[in-house]
Design an enzyme around this catalytic site. Structure first.
Site, short mmCIF file in Angstrom:
data_model
loop_
_atom_site.label_atom_id
_atom_site.label_comp_id
_atom_site.label_asym_id
_atom_site.label_seq_id
_atom_site.Cartn_x
_atom_site.Cartn_y
_atom_site.Cartn_z
N HIS A 169 6.12 15.79 3.17
CA HIS A 169 6.59 14.78 4.11
C HIS A 169 7.78 15.29 4.93
O HIS A 169 8.39 16.31 4.59
CB HIS A 169 7.01 13.51 3.36
CG HIS A 169 5.87 12.66 2.92
ND1 HIS A 169 5.10 12.96 1.82
CD2 HIS A 169 5.36 11.52 3.44
CE1 HIS A 169 4.17 12.04 1.67
NE2 HIS A 169 4.30 11.14 2.64
N PHE B 108 -1.35 3.64 4.33
CA PHE B 108 -2.22 2.79 5.14
C PHE B 108 -3.26 3.58 5.93
O PHE B 108 -4.05 3.00 6.67
CB PHE B 108 -1.38 1.95 6.12
CG PHE B 108 -0.74 0.75 5.48
CD1 PHE B 108 -1.44 -0.45 5.37
CD2 PHE B 108 0.54 0.80 4.98
CE1 PHE B 108 -0.86 -1.56 4.78
CE2 PHE B 108 1.14 -0.30 4.39
CZ PHE B 108 0.43 -1.49 4.29
N ALA C 103 0.85 -1.19 0.00
CA ALA C 103 0.00 0.00 0.00
C ALA C 103 0.88 1.24 0.00
O ALA C 103 1.88 1.30 0.72
CB ALA C 103 -0.93 0.02 1.22
N LYS D 186 12.41 11.37 4.53
CA LYS D 186 11.85 10.48 3.52
C LYS D 186 12.81 10.40 2.33
O LYS D 186 13.31 11.43 1.86
CB LYS D 186 10.48 10.98 3.07
CG LYS D 186 9.78 10.05 2.08
CD LYS D 186 8.34 10.48 1.84
CE LYS D 186 7.66 9.61 0.80
NZ LYS D 186 7.63 8.18 1.17
#
Length: 262
Positions: A152, A125, A122, A156
């Site tokens: 973000h 989530f 995914a 990341k």
């Protein structure tokens, strides 16, 4: 009880998954893996000893505890090999790490089918993020001019985010590729208009303080429509992770995205 191991256990997402699995009555945490292994899971979480020691080698932990499911929140450069290791040992991977290529996803699907061991991946989530993506797909039928801004934390590793790419893919199912903006538009600084997926501009922001956020902005004659989702804490992803752990073994091949199992 579904037996679960968590790979990337010492990371922020990994620790959140450990706690979520421990708190769920239908899941049993049987192992944990991380390159920074050696600690007791309970000591890692500050809840007292659990007698589950974080191992450093995935294959060794799988052989020792024989799990049903492996949850992986590690790194884009190792996730493919991790998932292959799990599938070859008949362990269903639930993958939360983004950055897999389409070719790698296809290979994992083939491996899942060959080993009769389903897998799940995914981009996001969080239930709210899934709803945002579904709503964006619906809105694009009527407002095809759209841009995506994803924000973000600055640790990341991949950009744009898996959520942004998945959103663009879903929009592209109902919207033909098209050039947006003025036909003679030029960038004074390369990249000012962002990346592009089928004519959809995608802009990535990386700053400390953020967790995971996305805006999908639609423009029409005399109006705009903005869909936004904010994960302000990593616990927002846990209901989806837990759901995937419970449902993955009943799937076939590699299943992508949370909307497929809600």
């Amino acid at each position: 009880m579904t037996k679960v191991i968590v790979n990337g256990a010492c990371g922020r997402m990994g620790q959140a998954v450990l706690k979520a699995v421990l708190d769920d009555k239908e899941l049993e945490l049987v192992g944990a893996v991380d390159i920074k292994g050696g600690k007791d899971v309970g000591e890692l979480l500050g809840i007292g000893k659990t007698n589950i020691i974080v191992g450093e080698d995935l294959q060794t932990v799988i052989k020792a505890v024989k799990p049903d499911v492996m949850v992986d929140f590690t790194r884009p450069d190792v996730i493919f090999n991790n998932a292959c290791t799990a599938l070859k040992n008949h362990v269903s991977p639930v993958i939360g790490t983004t950055g897999l290529s389409d070719a790698e996803k296809d290979k994992l699907n083939e491996l899942a089918i060959a080993n009769n061991t389903p897998a799940f991946i995914a981009a996001n989530f969080a239930i709210g993020a899934v709803l945002m993506m579904m709503m964006a797909k619906e809105a694009a039928k009527y407002l095809p001019n759209v841009e995506i801004i994803e924000l973000h934390h600055d640790q990341k590793l991949d950009a744009p985010s898996g959520t942004a790419i998945t959103t663009a893919e879903m929009i592209s199912e109902v919207r033909k590729p098209m050039k947006q903006g003025h036909p003679d538009e030029t960038e004074k600084i390369t990249g000012a208009r962002g990346a592009e997926y089928n004519g959809i501009p995608i802009h990535s922001v990386r700053l400390p303080g953020y967790v995971a956020h996305q805006e999908v902005i639609f423009g029409g004659l005399g109006q705009t429509l903005t869909l936004r989702h904010d994960s302000i804490d990593r616990t927002s992803f846990m209901p989806g992770v837990v759901l995937a752990c419970k449902k993955v073994t009943g799937l076939k091949g590699l299943v992508r995205n949370l909307d497929q199992i809600l």
